[in-house]
Design a protein around this motif. Structure first.
Motif, PDB file in Angstrom:
ATOM      1  N   UNK A 173     -35.198  -9.304   0.066  1.00 53.70           N
ATOM      2  CA  UNK A 173     -35.294  -8.871   1.457  1.00 53.70           C
ATOM      3  C   UNK A 173     -34.169  -7.894   1.764  1.00 53.70           C
ATOM      4  N   UNK A 174     -34.167  -7.406   2.998  1.00 51.70           N
ATOM      5  CA  UNK A 174     -33.167  -6.419   3.422  1.00 51.70           C
ATOM      6  C   UNK A 174     -32.422  -6.935   4.641  1.00 51.70           C
ATOM      7  N   UNK A 175     -31.169  -6.527   4.771  1.00 49.62           N
ATOM      8  CA  UNK A 175     -30.336  -6.948   5.898  1.00 49.62           C
ATOM      9  C   UNK A 175     -29.692  -5.727   6.545  1.00 49.62           C
ATOM     10  N   UNK A 176     -29.589  -5.801   7.873  1.00 53.51           N
ATOM     11  CA  UNK A 176     -28.937  -4.730   8.618  1.00 53.51           C
ATOM     12  C   UNK A 176     -28.123  -5.344   9.752  1.00 53.51           C
ATOM     13  N   UNK A 190     -27.899  -2.485   5.080  1.00 50.75           N
ATOM     14  CA  UNK A 190     -26.573  -2.815   4.568  1.00 50.75           C
ATOM     15  C   UNK A 190     -26.636  -3.564   3.237  1.00 50.75           C
ATOM     16  N   UNK A 191     -27.588  -4.497   3.119  1.00 49.57           N
ATOM     17  CA  UNK A 191     -27.659  -5.333   1.920  1.00 49.57           C
ATOM     18  C   UNK A 191     -29.108  -5.614   1.532  1.00 49.57           C
ATOM     19  N   UNK A 192     -29.277  -5.943   0.267  1.00 49.82           N
ATOM     20  CA  UNK A 192     -30.487  -6.624  -0.190  1.00 49.82           C
ATOM     21  C   UNK A 192     -30.103  -8.074  -0.414  1.00 49.82           C
ATOM     22  N   UNK A 193     -31.080  -8.970  -0.236  1.00 52.61           N
ATOM     23  CA  UNK A 193     -30.769 -10.380  -0.454  1.00 52.61           C
ATOM     24  C   UNK A 193     -31.928 -11.086  -1.157  1.00 52.61           C
ATOM     25  N   UNK A 194     -31.564 -12.137  -1.858  1.00 52.14           N
ATOM     26  CA  UNK A 194     -32.536 -13.032  -2.471  1.00 52.14           C
ATOM     27  C   UNK A 194     -32.094 -14.459  -2.193  1.00 52.14           C
ATOM     28  N   UNK A 195     -33.008 -15.279  -1.704  1.00 51.98           N
ATOM     29  CA  UNK A 195     -32.691 -16.688  -1.476  1.00 51.98           C
ATOM     30  C   UNK A 195     -32.625 -17.426  -2.804  1.00 51.98           C
ATOM     31  N   UNK A 245     -27.075 -10.570  11.382  1.00 43.89           N
ATOM     32  CA  UNK A 245     -27.872  -9.513  10.765  1.00 43.89           C
ATOM     33  C   UNK A 245     -29.344  -9.645  11.147  1.00 43.89           C
ATOM     34  N   UNK A 246     -30.032  -8.507  11.137  1.00 47.52           N
ATOM     35  CA  UNK A 246     -31.487  -8.503  11.098  1.00 47.52           C
ATOM     36  C   UNK A 246     -31.888  -8.719   9.642  1.00 47.52           C
ATOM     37  N   UNK A 247     -32.884  -9.579   9.433  1.00 51.65           N
ATOM     38  CA  UNK A 247     -33.410  -9.833   8.094  1.00 51.65           C
ATOM     39  C   UNK A 247     -34.839  -9.305   8.028  1.00 51.65           C
ATOM     40  N   UNK A 248     -35.164  -8.698   6.923  1.00 46.68           N
ATOM     41  CA  UNK A 248     -36.502  -8.121   6.763  1.00 46.68           C
ATOM     42  C   UNK A 248     -37.040  -8.512   5.391  1.00 46.68           C
ATOM     43  N   UNK A 249     -38.227  -9.125   5.380  1.00 49.15           N
ATOM     44  CA  UNK A 249     -38.816  -9.512   4.100  1.00 49.15           C
ATOM     45  C   UNK A 249     -40.326  -9.364   4.128  1.00 49.15           C
ATOM     46  N   UNK A 250     -40.886  -9.101   2.954  1.00 49.62           N
ATOM     47  CA  UNK A 250     -42.324  -8.857   2.815  1.00 49.62           C
ATOM     48  C   UNK A 250     -43.063 -10.180   2.667  1.00 49.62           C
ATOM     49  N   UNK A 251     -44.142 -10.333   3.437  1.00 51.90           N
ATOM     50  CA  UNK A 251     -44.982 -11.525   3.329  1.00 51.90           C
ATOM     51  C   UNK A 251     -46.272 -11.234   2.562  1.00 51.90           C
ATOM     52  N   UNK A 252     -46.866 -10.087   2.794  1.00 55.34           N
ATOM     53  CA  UNK A 252     -48.043  -9.666   2.036  1.00 55.34           C
ATOM     54  C   UNK A 252     -47.710  -8.361   1.345  1.00 55.34           C
ATOM     55  N   UNK A 253     -47.853  -8.343   0.015  1.00 57.71           N
ATOM     56  CA  UNK A 253     -47.527  -7.154  -0.747  1.00 57.71           C
ATOM     57  C   UNK A 253     -48.707  -6.735  -1.606  1.00 57.71           C
ATOM     58  N   UNK A 264     -47.461  -6.678   5.056  1.00 60.25           N
ATOM     59  CA  UNK A 264     -47.047  -7.413   6.242  1.00 60.25           C
ATOM     60  C   UNK A 264     -45.578  -7.779   6.076  1.00 60.25           C
ATOM     61  N   UNK A 265     -44.765  -7.344   7.035  1.00 62.42           N
ATOM     62  CA  UNK A 265     -43.319  -7.511   6.939  1.00 62.42           C
ATOM     63  C   UNK A 265     -42.836  -8.379   8.091  1.00 62.42           C
ATOM     64  N   UNK A 266     -41.943  -9.296   7.769  1.00 58.81           N
ATOM     65  CA  UNK A 266     -41.348 -10.183   8.763  1.00 58.81           C
ATOM     66  C   UNK A 266     -39.931  -9.704   9.054  1.00 58.81           C
ATOM     67  N   UNK A 267     -39.600  -9.590  10.336  1.00 60.89           N
ATOM     68  CA  UNK A 267     -38.251  -9.197  10.769  1.00 60.89           C
ATOM     69  C   UNK A 267     -37.733 -10.280  11.685  1.00 60.89           C
ATOM     70  N   UNK A 268     -36.528 -10.767  11.411  1.00 58.42           N
ATOM     71  CA  UNK A 268     -35.974 -11.840  12.256  1.00 58.42           C
ATOM     72  C   UNK A 268     -34.459 -11.720  12.363  1.00 58.42           C
ATOM     73  N   UNK A 269     -33.931 -12.251  13.475  1.00 55.45           N
ATOM     74  CA  UNK A 269     -32.509 -12.147  13.769  1.00 55.45           C
ATOM     75  C   UNK A 269     -32.080 -13.383  14.557  1.00 55.45           C
TER      76      UNK A 269
END
Length: 273
Positions: A173-176, A190-195, A245-253, A264-269
């Motif tokens: 996912x991506x972070x800003x 700002x960052x990429x992230x992986x849980x 941060x805002x977090x952004x991750x793909x749900x449908x790719x 389909x992208x999910x954005x949450x903060x």
């Protein structure tokens, strides 16, 4: 050896018991790997029930991708010590394969869970979502200059995961920084992230437990900023303070939709309570 019908099986009976074809038994006999215990004068072949365990071991070695030539070489020099060495080495290979399969199962299960959830959501809604604390692995994103900077950031992130021997069950996912978005600075991650599993101690950031404002985007990456703006407008109208941060991750790719612009992208903060 004498034939005893109560302890010996015909080729057809033995093949059926082992779930194989008679041709397989004929082939194994021709190359000297596994032969019937009794070959009668009339040409009939009989296998002892005591040969079942031997056949299971040969089948297991074959399943472990041990060539028939190597199996034959082992059988020609077989001994208790040789068997111990062989089985211990194959047990180690099995342990590795089991671990790999378990990791694959986790990836498939997580992908299935996310995809099911994506089919059930209201894409137009802005939601309040309760999230638990999660461990993340972060890598810095390249300054945004276009598609190439995005690709370079993803490559660097994956390289880092590989160097740490991390088998991620989640897509990156991506972070800003929230402050950056709220101040109107140019759109740049700002960052990429992986849980990751927190017990592995490989994480370098913790996503806080709390309530997160969440929206979904399905209008293509070129318009992703519109969803960030929706969240900002909603928070201002409701007098909600945002943090972190805002977090952004793909749900449908690409596995479930055709084309980058249909993701389909999910954005949450996180909100301040």
């Amino acid at each position: 050896m004498d034939l005893h019908l109560h302890t010996h099986l015909t080729t057809g009976q033995f093949a059926k018991l082992m779930g194989i074809s008679k041709d397989t038994l004929f082939h194994y006999d021709r190359i000297g790997i596994f032969s019937p215990e009794v070959k009668a004068p009339n040409g009939y072949r009989y296998y002892s029930i005591n040969q079942i365990d031997v056949f299971h071991v040969i089948s297991t070695l074959k399943e472990l991708e041990m060539p028939l030539k190597e199996i034959k070489e082992y059988l020609n020099k077989r001994s208790p010590d040789e068997l111990i060495n062989l089985l211990e080495s194959k047990e180690s290979i099995l342990d590795t394969k089991i671990k790999q399969l378990q990791e694959m199962k986790k990836i498939i299960s997580e992908k299935s869970r996310i995809t099911k959830k994506a089919t059930e959501i209201d894409r137009a809604a802005i939601l309040f979502e309760e999230r638990q604390e999660e461990a993340l692995v972060l890598t810095e994103a390249e300054p945004f200059t276009g598609d190439k900077s995005i690709y370079d950031s993803m490559i660097n992130h994956n390289k880092y995961l590989n160097t740490q021997n991390l088998d991620a069950h989640h897509s990156p996912g991506w972070m800003m920084d929230t402050k950056k978005i709220m101040s109107g600075e140019p759109f740049s991650y700002d960052y990429l992230y992986t849980r990751v599993d927190k017990t592995l101690n490989h994480y370098n950031y913790v996503q806080n437990k709390g309530t997160y404002l969440t929206a979904y985007h399905a209008d293509g990456y070129s318009r992703i900023k519109e969803t960030y703006d929706r969240l900002l407008t909603f928070s201002r109208d409701k007098n909600i303070k945002l943090q972190g941060f805002f977090y952004e991750e793909v749900m449908l790719d690409e596995l479930s939709v055709k084309g980058y612009e249909k993701y389909l992208i999910k954005v949450f903060v996180q909100i301040v309570k």
